[in-house]
Design a protein around this motif. Structure first.
Motif, short mmCIF file in Angstrom:
data_model
loop_
_atom_site.label_atom_id
_atom_site.label_comp_id
_atom_site.label_asym_id
_atom_site.label_seq_id
_atom_site.Cartn_x
_atom_site.Cartn_y
_atom_site.Cartn_z
N ALA A 248 0.83 -1.21 0.00
CA ALA A 248 0.00 0.00 0.00
C ALA A 248 0.86 1.26 0.00
O ALA A 248 0.60 2.21 -0.73
N LYS A 249 1.93 1.23 0.81
CA LYS A 249 2.82 2.41 0.88
C LYS A 249 3.59 2.57 -0.42
O LYS A 249 3.78 3.71 -0.88
N CYS A 250 4.04 1.45 -0.99
CA CYS A 250 4.76 1.53 -2.27
C CYS A 250 3.85 2.15 -3.33
O CYS A 250 4.26 3.02 -4.09
N ASP A 251 2.59 1.67 -3.38
CA ASP A 251 1.62 2.21 -4.36
C ASP A 251 1.45 3.71 -4.18
O ASP A 251 1.44 4.48 -5.13
N ARG A 252 1.33 4.10 -2.94
CA ARG A 252 1.08 5.51 -2.64
C ARG A 252 2.27 6.37 -3.12
O ARG A 252 2.07 7.41 -3.74
N ILE A 253 3.47 5.89 -2.83
CA ILE A 253 4.68 6.63 -3.27
C ILE A 253 4.68 6.75 -4.79
O ILE A 253 4.84 7.85 -5.35
N ASN A 254 4.45 5.63 -5.47
CA ASN A 254 4.48 5.64 -6.95
C ASN A 254 3.44 6.60 -7.52
O ASN A 254 3.71 7.35 -8.45
N LEU A 255 2.25 6.56 -6.94
CA LEU A 255 1.17 7.41 -7.46
C LEU A 255 1.45 8.89 -7.20
O LEU A 255 1.18 9.73 -8.07
N ILE A 256 2.00 9.20 -6.05
CA ILE A 256 2.31 10.61 -5.75
C ILE A 256 3.37 11.12 -6.72
O ILE A 256 3.26 12.22 -7.27
N VAL A 257 4.38 10.30 -6.96
CA VAL A 257 5.45 10.71 -7.88
C VAL A 257 4.86 10.90 -9.29
O VAL A 257 5.14 11.91 -9.96
N LEU A 258 4.01 9.98 -9.71
CA LEU A 258 3.38 10.10 -11.03
C LEU A 258 2.53 11.37 -11.11
O LEU A 258 2.54 12.07 -12.12
N ARG A 259 1.80 11.64 -10.04
CA ARG A 259 0.95 12.84 -10.03
C ARG A 259 1.80 14.10 -10.22
O ARG A 259 1.49 14.98 -11.02
N LEU A 260 2.93 14.16 -9.48
CA LEU A 260 3.81 15.33 -9.58
C LEU A 260 4.32 15.51 -11.01
O LEU A 260 4.36 16.62 -11.53
N LEU A 261 4.69 14.41 -11.63
CA LEU A 261 5.22 14.49 -12.99
C LEU A 261 4.13 14.90 -13.97
O LEU A 261 4.35 15.74 -14.86
N LEU A 262 2.94 14.32 -13.80
CA LEU A 262 1.85 14.61 -14.74
C LEU A 262 1.30 16.02 -14.59
O LEU A 262 0.68 16.56 -15.51
N GLU A 263 1.54 16.62 -13.45
CA GLU A 263 1.05 18.00 -13.25
C GLU A 263 1.87 19.01 -14.05
O GLU A 263 1.44 20.14 -14.24
#
Lengths: 178, 326
Positions: free
Chosen positions: A147-162
């Motif tokens: 769950a924590k790994c997923d959260r990290i990956n998604l946050i990083v992706l969000r930052l990049l996609l923004e």
């Protein structure tokens, strides 16, 4: 225009704020490559810990490594015209926590329905799946739960996609081999 | 500032500095160590003269016996290693240069948490320097850079702890400061005498005892096979002759079981030698290791003596993946 160091600070502030002060130094070492990069992943001197147990494993170097590994797939997403759609899916996933802890195949519900002509959203989900799987390969080495790994990956992706143009430059610099 | 220093000054003495006592006792006992060394030397001389006598009859016999010479000092090995290791106490500056090179330690860059760490160290122990390697994961440890001076090495993990749990980080730092104040740094930590002693002993054992033992055993087997084969052939011939004149003869035995038994005996010899060596080494090191543990407990005692750090230290100690070392 944001530098690699700025990006590192931005990611650290979101994922692991206690690393933000060291983020520029680590980003610089990572981009330099060679011994500087190896140092980020060096084994701690076991003799040296004395009685004090419990290592704090820095996350940012591992995230940078994961981004380096997954860069080609992420760049495909960043170059697509549907970055808004990708961002929306990632944001939704973060906010509802739907994909957390499910292991591989995060966006499986939509991408699993195989039709002859994949719909636009199926393409988006499939591409995100690919990126998540690649990021996960490295991020899992942190020893965190899924769950924590997923959260990290998604946050990083969000930052990049923004910020796709800056993110593209960031990934280009990050992956430049030295 | 005074309040912080007074907290330490008013701290009870804690456990005695056993490491210093042990070092003094060990030094006083050095004549016995050298006596044992001389005895081993005499035994070695007796062995050399006996092998020379054998070789005067058969030049091929014991041809690799010289490899065994260092092995005669196996018994003295832990003592010698501790003696040599104690020299690291005499040259703290050299040890500091080695440690700093090996760990890429350098003066702190102007980063806020490091300025805070340095301020905290100055407040409690003005004589303690701070050097960092912020790229490498890890915590902190203290090493000497002079007889009465020391440096605390800070790694990235500690800076993260400083930011995420300040009280725990201060407790950890006080633990290291306590080591410095008690003069433990000369004995403990990376590049310290015990670390070197253990490494030296194991390396010596592998290179000069185990390896020669294996080489000599292999050499003996090679020398053993040819005569065995010849003996076997002779046995067969005798058996054939016996049969031709109508005598009942036993079939000639194969040399392989004899070879297997001799290999087994060699392996058994190596295992028992190693076991004896490990027992002897453990017996020699158990006291200094216990002294170091006492020093660790003492450093913790200094920290827990300040009530606000007690819980923080316990919190840190209870974290998983703990590595407890010397």
């Amino acid at each position: 225009m944001m530098t690699v160091e700025d990006w590192a600070v931005k990611i650290a502030e979101e994922v692991s704020p206690e690393e933000a002060d060291l983020a520029p130094l680590w980003a610089e070492a990572f981009v330099k490559g060679g011994k500087d990069r190896q140092e980020l992943f060096a084994q701690t001197n076991a003799q040296a810990s004395g009685f004090l147990p419990g290592e704090l494993m820095p996350m940012l170097p591992v995230i940078l490594k994961a981004l380096d590994f997954a860069a080609s797939s992420i760049l495909t997403i960043l170059a697509s015209e549907a970055t808004g759609k990708f961002l929306e899916v990632v944001k939704n996933a973060i906010s509802i926590g739907e994909v957390f802890g499910k292991g591989k195949g995060w966006f499986s519900s939509a991408s699993a329905q195989k039709t002859e002509e994949p719909t636009a959203s199926q393409v988006v989900y499939a591409k995100l799946n690919e990126v998540m799987a690649k990021l996960d390969k490295e991020v899992q080495s942190l020893g965190l739960d899924q769950a924590k790994c997923d959260r990290i990956n998604l946050i990083v992706l969000r930052l990049l996609l923004e910020n796709p143009p800056d993110a593209t430059q960031f990934l280009d610099k990050l992956t430049k081999k030295k | 500032m005074n309040m912080v220093l007074n907290d330490f000054r008013q701290a009870p003495a804690g456990i005695p500095p056993w490491m210093w006592y042990w070092s003094i006792m060990f030094t006083l006992n050095l004549p016995a160590l050298f006596g044992a060394l001389y005895t081993s030397y005499e035994v070695l001389n007796a062995y050399i003269s006996s092998t020379e006598r054998i070789r005067s009859i058969d030049p091929q016999a014991e041809r690799l016996s010289f490899l065994q010479y260092p092995g005669f000092f196996t018994e003295n090995l832990p003592g010698i290693a501790l003696f040599l290791g104690l020299f690291t106490i005499l040259f703290p500056r050299l040890r500091a240069i080695y440690i700093e090179r090996r760990n890429n330690l350098m003066p702190s860059p102007p980063i806020k948490p490091l300025a805070e760490i340095e301020e905290f160290v100055r407040l409690h122990t003005p004589g303690l320097e701070v050097k960092v390697n912020l790229k490498r994961p890890g915590r902190i440890w203290v090493y000497p850079n002079g007889y009465r001076r020391a440096t605390v090495a800070v790694f990235s993990g500690f800076v993260m702890l400083w930011k995420s749990d300040r009280e725990a980080a201060e407790a950890v730092l006080l633990h290291e400061i306590a080591h410095y104040r008690r003069g433990d740094a000369l004995f403990m930590g990376p590049g310290s005498f015990l670390e070197n002693a253990v490494k030296l002993t194991l390396l010596f054992y592998v290179l000069f005892v185990a390896l020669p033992f294996i080489l000599i055993a292999i050499d003996q087997k090679i020398q053993f096979i040819e005569p065995l084969k010849k003996m076997n052939a002779m046995n067969r011939e005798i058996s054939e002759i016996g049969k031709s004149v109508g005598l009942e003869t036993q079939p000639a035995p194969s040399y392989i079981p004899q070879l297997v038994v001799s290999i087994f005996i060699s392996i058994w010899g190596l295992l028992t030698t190693t076991a004896a060596f490990l027992v002897k080494t453990t017996a020699s090191f158990v006291l200094p290791v216990a002294c170091m543990w006492a020093a660790e407990l003492n450093a913790d005692y200094f920290v827990t003596n300040q009530p606000r750090y007690k819980a923080a230290l316990l919190r840190e100690l209870s974290k998983k993946n703990g590595k407890i070392t010397w």
